[in-house]
Structure formats: structure tokens, C-alpha cells
Design a protein around this motif. Structure first.
Motif, PDB file in Angstrom:
ATOM      1  N   HIS A 144      42.425  38.661  50.247  1.00  0.00           N
ATOM      2  CA  HIS A 144      43.361  39.643  49.697  1.00  0.00           C
ATOM      3  C   HIS A 144      44.503  39.896  50.679  1.00  0.00           C
ATOM      4  CE1 HIS A 144      40.570  40.583  46.455  1.00  0.00           C
ATOM      5  NE2 HIS A 144      39.610  40.608  47.357  1.00  0.00           N
ATOM      6  N   VAL A 146      46.758  42.013  50.422  1.00  0.00           N
ATOM      7  CA  VAL A 146      47.097  43.427  50.512  1.00  0.00           C
ATOM      8  C   VAL A 146      46.178  44.169  51.504  1.00  0.00           C
ATOM      9  CG1 VAL A 146      45.568  44.285  48.692  1.00  0.00           C
ATOM     10  CG2 VAL A 146      47.793  45.349  49.040  1.00  0.00           C
ATOM     11  N   GLY A 161      54.248  45.687  41.799  1.00  0.00           N
ATOM     12  CA  GLY A 161      54.002  44.262  41.660  1.00  0.00           C
ATOM     13  C   GLY A 161      52.783  43.834  42.432  1.00  0.00           C
ATOM     14  N   GLY A 162      52.099  42.860  41.887  1.00  0.00           N
ATOM     15  CA  GLY A 162      50.822  42.461  42.449  1.00  0.00           C
ATOM     16  C   GLY A 162      50.951  41.395  43.516  1.00  0.00           C
ATOM     17  N   SER A 163      49.800  41.062  44.074  1.00  0.00           N
ATOM     18  CA  SER A 163      49.756  40.056  45.135  1.00  0.00           C
ATOM     19  C   SER A 163      49.035  38.806  44.648  1.00  0.00           C
ATOM     20  CB  SER A 163      49.023  40.641  46.341  1.00  0.00           C
ATOM     21  OG  SER A 163      47.743  41.081  45.940  1.00  0.00           O
ATOM     22  N   GLU A 164      49.038  38.628  43.330  1.00  0.00           N
ATOM     23  CA  GLU A 164      48.267  37.524  42.751  1.00  0.00           C
ATOM     24  C   GLU A 164      48.660  36.164  43.333  1.00  0.00           C
ATOM     25  OE1 GLU A 164      48.796  36.649  38.488  1.00  0.00           O
ATOM     26  OE2 GLU A 164      46.683  37.169  38.358  1.00  0.00           O
ATOM     27  N   ASP A 167      47.554  35.735  46.837  1.00  0.00           N
ATOM     28  CA  ASP A 167      46.095  35.645  46.900  1.00  0.00           C
ATOM     29  C   ASP A 167      45.621  34.246  46.515  1.00  0.00           C
ATOM     30  OD1 ASP A 167      46.041  38.237  47.654  1.00  0.00           O
ATOM     31  OD2 ASP A 167      45.249  39.033  45.778  1.00  0.00           O
ATOM     32  N   ASP A 224      51.268  34.821  38.072  1.00  0.00           N
ATOM     33  CA  ASP A 224      52.662  35.147  38.384  1.00  0.00           C
ATOM     34  C   ASP A 224      53.497  33.890  38.639  1.00  0.00           C
ATOM     35  OD1 ASP A 224      51.973  37.716  38.118  1.00  0.00           O
ATOM     36  OD2 ASP A 224      51.804  38.147  40.263  1.00  0.00           O
ATOM     37  N   ARG A 231      41.149  33.808  39.963  1.00  0.00           N
ATOM     38  CA  ARG A 231      40.230  34.881  39.578  1.00  0.00           C
ATOM     39  C   ARG A 231      40.136  35.073  38.076  1.00  0.00           C
ATOM     40  NH1 ARG A 231      42.481  38.956  37.625  1.00  0.00           N
ATOM     41  NH2 ARG A 231      44.641  39.480  38.017  1.00  0.00           N
TER      42      ARG A 231
END
Lengths: 688, 273
Positions: A144, A146, A161-164, A167, A224, A231
Motif C-alpha cells: 500500500h 498510502v 483520488g486513490g492509490s490503485e 499499488d 485507474d 485486487r
């Protein structure tokens, strides 16, 4: 006796306010004051009433609920004569409940903070242990991005916004080549595969939840950065025993346009599977089993069962061919080395005409009788411009080299060049060694051959063999070449010399080389194969198919050594794949590749105990109508007809039901398709 | 307490709503979406609506429907939330620290809620059937009144009968019993053993008394019965209020962890809102 306790009239029952935070400290004794504590929990009691001055007298104002006017009445100074002693107010039930709630929240949050900052650290935030394979990953930050930024940053990331994408890169750090497009395939491939599956049927709409998702109009979410996030399918933190590769049939069919319920319920027909390509080794089962094995002459050599030739690999997955020695040698070995490969053969010439026209050739053996050009010799000389032009002239004019009486000056020049090309080749080899061969083959094949490759192709060719060849064919080669290189014309001498003959009693060269190797026989340089797996043949076929970049040279070599009728007949069994790009000579049958993952797996060994008397033919049934050998007339492994009838899906579906052998898609199919070598570590070599 | 068609109908609606969530979850899972995000937010939203009952009780002056209807909503929405909780967990036991703690708290809240609903339905009729209606907060006052009356009666018995039989009986057997609430579990379970034993003691005592003493003893018996009724009301009303001491604190603990959980799952799953 009137035992009525609770009265509800306002005179005898003060209004009860259960929402107040505090109650009188004397309530537990059953003697609360009527004033009650303030909202801040402080006792407000002073006296039972506040006397009122009326007409010059103090009057008691105690309420009826508190007993009405007291008998003593107020004191002369106007104070109440019934003072109330102070108490310590107690929290009301509501307040106690509220306080408990606050304590619980405080304890929960406090414990969380203490544990998060203490020894347990990140483990507190982990939603569960990782699967066994990932259990040694160090900390959240391994996966992760984050991680470590703190609760505020985490909360912020919820909205910003995500860290997809980042990751995913952490996953791919170990699991190379697994990200990106579904099945690691291009969109075009997937579209074609979908069309193919649709053409093979498939119906039912899929499992219940697949149909539900269709009603909901959901499509597979894209990561993204495009493709499918790891996942999406692999959910971690399910514990050590959790199988993060497990996928439900519904999940598998999320992307598939042809949806069905299970292998026995709507699965598309297998189509050509498992016969998806031509076999690497051309073995006509129908012809062998139906014809050769039943021939009484072969009775003692014919295998009794399939397993004589086919054995499972160590995984029990593939059925491997047991090899030449077990499966083929008893019949085929004697014929493999029965004819040599002609490497270089002096073409027969009309020497008399060349003498008459005083051709600049130097001496040339009148007894040479070669009628065609040998492919390997041709490969060694085709970089010689004179030779190439001569060959082109001979082919264009359809010239008979044994009748050169009528050729013109141009033709004479070509013949002279042709003869000097042979002499130059031998001279170069004798004076420059393997470098000459390296240079010539590199130029002819448009490939940069290295020393090792040349050494392989020479297969131990000794200088003595070439020297003998020179002494027999061109005894004055060195003098002639020196003059030729100086530009001095050398007419062919009238003395034709004597035909070479073996001394009496000397063994024929071919007989001497029965076991394989180089030998010169009259005006031919030969190579005799050593038997099955001869390295010389393997190296030249590889050169022709893989290394060589010149199409014409490749075709020439394959005509000479790459047909079933060529010496050794290698290609009669070892198919050649060559469509676009470098080709491949299939020296071996299909071999297990532990790193390769295909769309479908089938473990043969697991099924042995289940098949009955029909054995292998339960699934693999010979197809007498199939023209198997026709599939080996070209280099395209996809145009073929299998020896066996298409596989029946019913054979699988009989056992692979939910309640018997299981019908999960992933029992047979893989998602990540491609080459996935096991993760390795780079360890520096150190010594103490 | 009997199940009526209305009960079944309302429960049916909650059940069908949970089934809809089940299919939503399954449908999303089949399409490779992460349904836990959706069911999680539904779950959190449901829990927040459930907590509004407490808020509604604190705002009696606002025209926000009757509390009775809020309670019904609370009960049936509670059942729906229980179903959604199981779906959210995919019918598995969580194994993270926070998740496990939350699950434990949820189970505590849910079970205490079910218990509370049961108590709220079953205890009030019992309260109506026995003794007079009393306000819970006043029970200590009434208990003191009864004890003082009994004390007075014991003194009075000595004055009237010149015998200490009743006073001794009161001092040895009843005085302490009168001082505070007694026999909590016996009243909750409605066993009646203590009440019967008390009656036996009064009956035994009565055989040795003259008429004057019997009259006084009769008054004392009436006070004792009143005290027993008061104990009964105290036990039942305390229980009616007591389950909330589990239900509400656990709810707020759960909500506090839910906030942390929401932040963590969004941040660490790499998904923004």
C-alpha cells in the motif's frame, strides 16, 4: 390501611423529569428534596421554602407537594425554619448511560491509538493476516503506497483520488508480466477468442449472480491506469489459509460474452481442443497402429499399449513422448544414416571444349561427374559474385556443362568463374581456415555467425580432409591461385591427368566412414550421419531455419536437407515451424515448461484411475478419416488435421459436476496466461 | 406476546430488503466490483438511521412522527441491518483487530437490541398485572415510606399488645429486607419462592398471636406485600432500562470504529469516494 403509593395529581406528585442529568443525593435514602440539583450537578437546596412578606408578616410558601405550610412558620428575620442540608447530587440514569457511552468510545479510540503507536503497530490496522505466500512481506508499505502517511492523509485520500495504480506496481514488482490486459492478451486476441467461443455455442446466461449483474447492467471495472487491478480478483487479508487465487464461476464469467452455467450446462464445445496445433513430431498414429504395428514382420517391435511411448511428466500434467530410443529406434534407426550428405561435388565439365577455347580455368579434372550443385557447397560459394552470376547463367540458359562447345564468350567467362569459385573456396579454407567459412556463410545468410556457430556447422571437418580433396581435385591449386590472383590467365592444360583410383587393397572411404563423419569419395566431399540426433544435421537445419535470413538460401538448404527424403530424413518426423520470423525445428515433442501457463490445464495422471477399459481412447479416439500427414507439407503448424477425433465434452461433464469432481472454471482454466518464471533473488557472490 | 400479520408483514419487508442487498452484493461480486464498499455504506447509513431514535426521543417538541413509529422503524430496520451486516462480511468471521472488534460490538448491539425488543414487549404487561403503577425514579421514596411505616407499626405493636413478638419478628426477619430492593432475579424470572416463604413465615407467626396482635400482623403483612410488589416493579423497570446500558454504549463504540474502518478501507484499497 390505604397503601396507595404513587399519586399523579400535581399537589401530591411533583413533575418527574427523567431527562435531567442529576438527581438529589438523598433520593437513594428515599428523602430527596424538591428543589433538586442544578444542571451542573451542584446542590441548590437551602430551605424548604422561601418565605414571603405579606401585610407585614412572613408567610410560609412551602408547596402542597412538600407538605404545605409548615406549622412553625418562617423565622422573624424572614428565613425558613426548615433548612435543607446540602447533598452530593448523583447522576441520573440517562447521564450514567451517556457517561458509559463516552467511556466506551474513549476506551475504543484510546486503545486503538495506544495499540497503533505501540508494539503492535500496523497490525492493528490490518484487516487480517496475509495469505501464506505473502505472509513474510514486510509491513503495509510493501503493497500500500498510502501506508505510513497517517490517518489525516488517509482520510484526505478518500476524496482526492486513490492509490490503485501505484499499488498495482507494488504487486507487479514481484509478479512480473501479470498486470494489464485480461489474460495478458491483446484486445484483438480477446475479441477473436470471444467470437470463436460464441461460434462454438455456449448458452444459459451464466450462474444466477452473473444474470443478476447483467440485469444491473454492470461491466467489469477498469483500473485507474486501464486493464484490471490485481485486487479486483485477489483479495488479501483473509488469513494464512486463504486462497487468494480462488475465483467463482460467476466472477470468471464477468468478462466473457458467452455466458453459461457450468461445463455440463452450456459450456461452449471444445472445438479443436486439445489438438490446437500440429504435433511437433510427425507420427501418424492411424498408419502405425492400423498398418505397421499389425504387420507380422514388426510384431516383435510394435508397442503393446499407449504407455510404451507416452509417459506422464513429473507434474502428471502432460503425456510426454518416451523418446526415439523407446518408441522409434527398433524400426527406424537402421535407415537414418544410410546415405551421406553431399557437401561439395565438382560438377562434370566438357573439358575438351574448354581446352579448345583456351579457357582461363587452370587445370580441372576431366573425370568429375557432378550434375547438380550441392546446397551446402552452394551456400559456401554464393557470396562469390562470379559463382552467383555463373549459376544464374547456367539456369537461365539451361546449360549442359558436359557440352560447352557452343557457348559464347560470355558463357565461357561464366564457366571460368564457376571453376575459379570452386578453387577459391578450397584455397580459402586451406589458407584461412574456419574464418573463410564464417565469412562466406555470414554473407550468404545475411546473418552474423560467430565462431561457435561455424565450428558447429563444420562438425569437426579436419584440414587434412580438405587437403586430400585439394590434392586429388586440384593438385597445383596454390600455384594456380597465386597466378590467378595476380591476374595471369591460365589456360586449361591439354593433359587431362589420370583418373584417381584407390590403391589396391585400400578400404573404400565410404566404408571407412560407416560410423559417420567426413570423407572424400572421388570428386565429392561427403558427410556421413552418425545416426539419430546427428549434430551436423541438427546444426545445419537450425542454420537453415533459424539463423539464416536469406529466403532463397533457406529454401535451397531445406530442399537438400529438409525433406523426408533427404539424408537422415530428419524432417520426416521433426516438423519445422516457420511462418513469420525465425522458425523452429521441433527436435523434441512437446516438453513441460514449469514457467508457462496456458489457458487450459489438464492433469492426465489424475484421471488414470478413472478411465475404464477403453483407456486413453476414452478421450483420444483415432479418426481413420483424418489426413494427418497432409498437415506436414508446409511449415505452418496451424494447418493440420489431428489423428484423433474431436474431444467429447461429455466425457468431462459426466464427472465434473458440482457434487462430484467439481465444476469450477479454475479447475481447468488459468487467468494469467504467459511465461511466469518463479520469482528469483539476486544474490551477490561474496566470500569471507 | 403474539406475532400478528402486521409483525410478519413488516419483518417480511425487512427480510426482502436484505435479500435485495444479497443479490446486489452477489451481482456486483459477479461483475468483479467490490460490493463490500456498497454494503458497507448501506450498513453505516442504516446504523445512523437507527441511532436517530435516540435523537428523536431528545427532541419531543419537533413534529417528527410518533416515537412509537420510530421504535417500529428501529426494530425492523435493525433486522435489515443485521442481514446487511452478514452480507457485508460475506458470511465469514473477520480476522482483523478492528474488524473483529467491530463485529463483536455489532453482535452485542444486535443481541442486546433483540433482547431489548423482547423485554419491551414482555415486561410491561407483567408490570400491569402486579402491583400499582409507580414511576421508577420514585421507588426509593416509596420504599423508604414503606420501611418507616413498618418501623412505626413494630413500635405500635409493642405499645398495643405489650408483647414484643411482632416487633421481634419484624426486627429479625423483615427490617433488613425492607431497607432496599430485593429478590431481583426471582422477580425477573417470576419464581415467587421468596414471596411464598414470606407468606409461610407470616402464617406461622399468626398462629401464636392473639386477635390484637393478628390485626397488627395483618397490617405488617400488607406492607410486606406492598414492598414485594415494589421490588417486582423495581426489578422489571430496572431491566427495561438496564439493557440500554449495553445497547447504546456499544453502538457508539461501534460507530467510532466504523469511522476508522471507512477511512482505512478507502485509503488502503486505493479507492476514493
Amino acid at each position: 390501611m390505604n397503601l396507595k403509593l404513587q399519586r399523579f395529581d400535581y399537589r401530591s406528585s411533583p413533575y418527574e423529569r427523567p431527562n435531567q442529568e442529576w438527581v438529589c443525593g438523598r433520593l437513594a435514602e428515599g428523602k430527596p428534596c424538591l428543589v433538586g440539583p442544578g444542571g451542573n450537578g451542584v446542590c441548590r437546596a437551602q430551605s424548604e421554602c422561601r418565605p414571603l412578606m405579606k401585610d407585614g408578616r412572613w408567610i410560609c410558601t412551602r408547596s402542597d407537594a412538600a407538605g404545605g405550610k409548615c406549622s412553625q412558620g418562617p423565622a422573624p428575620d424572614g428565613s425558613c425554619c426548615n433548612p435543607i442540608p446540602k447533598c452530593s447530587p448523583k447522576p441520573s440514569i440517562r447521564r450514567q448511560r451517556g457517561m458509559l457511552s463516552r467511556y466506551v468510545v474513549a476506551v475504543v479510540v484510546g486503545l486503538l491509538l495506544v495499540l497503533a503507536g505501540g508494539m503492535t503497530g500496523e497490525a492493528v490496522f490490518s484487516p487480517g493476516p496475509l495469505s501464506a505466500a505473502h505472509s513474510e512481506l514486510g509491513g503495509c508499505a510493501s503493497c500500500h503506497t498510502v501506508s505510513g502517511k497517517g490517518m489525516v492523509a488517509w482520510a484526505h485520500s478518500m476524496f482526492t483520488g486513490g492509490s490503485e495504480t501505484s499499488d498495482i506496481q507494488n504487486c507487479l514488482g514481484c509478479h512480473e508480466n501479470r498486470g494489464g490486459n485480461p489474460h495478458n492478451q491483446t484486445s484483438a486476441f480477446l475479441a477473436a477468442a470471444s467470437e470463436d467461443a460464441a461460434a462454438r455455442g455456449g448458452e444459459g446466461g451464466g450462474p444466477l449472480m452473473t444474470r443478476v449483474s447483467a440485469v444491473m447492467g454492470l461491466s467489469v471495472p477498469e483500473a485507474d491506469g486501464g486493464g484490471v487491478a490485481c485486487r479486483t480478483c485477489h483479495q488479501e487479508h483473509g488469513g494464512h489459509q486463504n486462497d487468494i487465487t480462488k475465483m467463482s464461476n460467476s466472477e470468471c464469467q464477468a468478462c466473457h460474452t458467452t455466458k453459461f452455467n457450468a461445463i455440463g450446462d452450456g459450456h461452449p464445445e471444445f472445438g479443436a481442443y486439445p489438438y490446437l496445433r500440429r504435433t511437433r513430431i510427425a507420427f501418424d498414429h492411424q498408419a502405425h497402429i492400423g498398418k505397421y504395428f499389425v504387420d507380422p514382420n514388426n510384431a516383435d517391435k510394435a508397442p503393446g499399449t499407449c504407455r510404451t511411448c507416452h509417459v506422464p511428466d513429473t507434474q502428471g500434467k502432460l503425456m510426454l513422448f518416451a523418446g526415439f530410443d523407446t518408441g522409434c529406434a527398433s524400426c527406424h534407426a537402421p535407415f537414418i544414416a544410410d546415405k551421406p550428405v553431399e557437401i561439395l561435388k565438382l560438377p562434370g565439365m566438357d573439358v575438351d571444349s574448354l581446352i579448345d577455347m583456351e579457357a582461363d580455368t587452370g587445370e580441372y579434372p576431366a573425370y568429375a561427374e557432378g550434375e547438380e550443385f550441392q546446397a551446402i557447397g552452394d551456400a559456401l560459394m554464393r557470396s562469390d559474385e562470379g559463382y552467383a552470376a555463373a549459376r544464374a547463367y547456367i539456369e537461365e540458359e539451361d546449360l549442359d556443362l558436359f557440352d560447352l562447345a557452343d557457348i559464347d564468350e560470355d558463357g565461357q567467362k561464366h564457366i571460368e568463374n564457376l571453376i575459379w569459385a570452386y578453387k577459391t573456396l578450397i584455397y580459402d579454407i586451406l589458407t584461412q581456415g574456419p574464418e573463410a567459412i564464417q565469412e562466406r556463410l555470414s554473407a550468404a545468410s545475411d546473418a552474423d555467425l560467430n565462431q561457435k556457430q561455424v565450428a558447429d556447422l563444420m562438425a569437426g571437418l579436419h584440414i587434412d580432409a580438405v587437403s586430400i580433396l585439394q590434392q586429388r581435385w586440384f593438385p597445383n591449386l596454390f600455384e594456380e591461385m597465386e597466378a590467378h590472383l595476380d591476374g595471369t590467365a591460365q589456360p586449361m592444360p591439354e593433359d587431362e591427368g589420370e583418373e584417381y583410383e584407390l590403391p589396391d587393397g585400400m578400404l573404400e572411404e565410404a566404408d571407412w566412414s560407416e560410423g559417420g563423419g567426413w570423407y572424400v569419395e572421388y570428386f565429392t566431399l561427403n558427410y556421413k550421419l552418425t545416426g539419430h540426433g546427428d549434430k551436423f544435421m541438427r546444426d545445419w537445419l537450425r542454420f537453415a531455419v533459424v539463423t539464416n535470413q536469406d529466403e532463397e538460401l533457406g529454401a535451397s538448404l531445406m530442399d537438400a536437407i529438409g525433406t523426408p527424403k533427404s539424408p537422415g530424413g530428419c524432417v520426416g518426423c521433426h516438423s519445422v515451424d516457420k511462418t513469420d520470423g525465425p522458425g523452429e525445428v521441433n527436435w523434441k515433442s512437446r516438453q513441460p515448461n514449469p514457467s508457462a501457463v496456458g489457458f487450459t490445464d489438464f492433469f492426465h495422471a489424475k484421471h488414470f484411475a478413472l478411465i475404464g477399459d477403453k483407456g486413453c481412447s476414452t478421450c483420444h479416439e483415432l479418426n481413420p478419416e483424418a489426413d494427418y500427414t497432409a498437415g506436414f507439407t508446409d511449415f505452418d503448424n496451424s494447418t493440420f488435421t489431428s489423428n484423433f477425433s474431436p474431444l467429447s465434452q461429455k466425457v468431462c461433464a459426466d464427472c465434473h459436476t458440482e457434487s462430484v469432481a467439481g465444476n469450477d472454471c479454475t479447475q481447468c482454466h488459468n487467468y494469467h496466461v504467459g511465461e511466469f518464471p518463479p520469482a528469483a533473488v539476486d544474490t551477490k557472490l561474496t566470500a569471507k | 406476546m403474539t406475532l400478528t400479520r402486521k409483525h410478519i408483514g413488516r419483518f417480511g419487508i425487512a427480510f426482502l430488503a436484505a435479500v435485495a442487498i444479497y443479490f446486489l452484493h452477489g451481482g456486483m461480486q459477479a461483475a468483479l466490483w467490490e460490493p463490500a464498499f456498497v454494503t458497507g455504506w448501506i450498513l453505516l447509513g442504516g446504523m445512523l438511521v437507527l441511532t436517530l431514535l435516540n435523537t428523536r426521543k431528545k427532541l419531543p417538541f419537533l413534529p417528527l412522527a410518533k416515537v412509537r413509529n420510530w421504535v417500529k422503524l428501529h426494530v425492523y430496520l435493525g433486522w435489515f441491518v443485521v442481514g446487511t451486516f452478514l452480507i457485508h462480511l460475506d458470511f465469514n468471521v473477520p480476522n482483523g483487530w478492528i474488524e473483529t472488534t467491530m463485529a463483536v460490538l455489532f453482535v452485542i448491539v444486535a443481541l442486546s437490541g433483540v433482547l431489548g425488543a423482547f423485554l419491551s414487549k414482555s415486561l410491561p404487561p407483567r408490570l400491569t398485572r402486579r402491583g400499582e403503577e409507580v414511576i421508577f425514579e420514585r421507588i426509593p421514596i416509596f420504599m423508604t415510606q414503606l420501611r418507616e411505616a413498618a418501623d412505626d407499626l413494630a413500635v405500635y405493636s409493642v405499645e398495643q399488645t405489650t408483647s414484643t413478638s411482632i416487633a421481634d419478628f419484624y426486627a429479625e426477619r423483615l427490617r433488613d429486607w425492607f431497607t432496599r430492593p430485593r429478590d431481583y432475579f426471582e422477580h425477573i424470572m417470576e419464581l415467587g419462592g421468596r414471596r411464598f416463604a414470606l407468606k409461610q413465615e407470616f402464617d406461622s407467626m399468626e398462629r401464636y398471636l392473639n386477635d390484637t396482635e393478628k390485626e397488627v400482623l395483618g397490617e405488617l403483612r400488607a406492607l410486606a406485600e406492598k414492598k414485594s410488589d415494589l421490588d417486582y416493579h423495581y426489578a422489571l423497570q430496572k431491566t427495561l432500562k438496564g439493557w440500554l446500558f449495553i445497547h447504546i454504549p456499544a453502538t457508539y463504540g461501534l460507530l467510532a470504529l466504523a469511522v476508522v474502518h471507512v477511512i482505512l478501507v478507502h485509503a488502503f484499497a486505493g479507492m476514493s469516494l
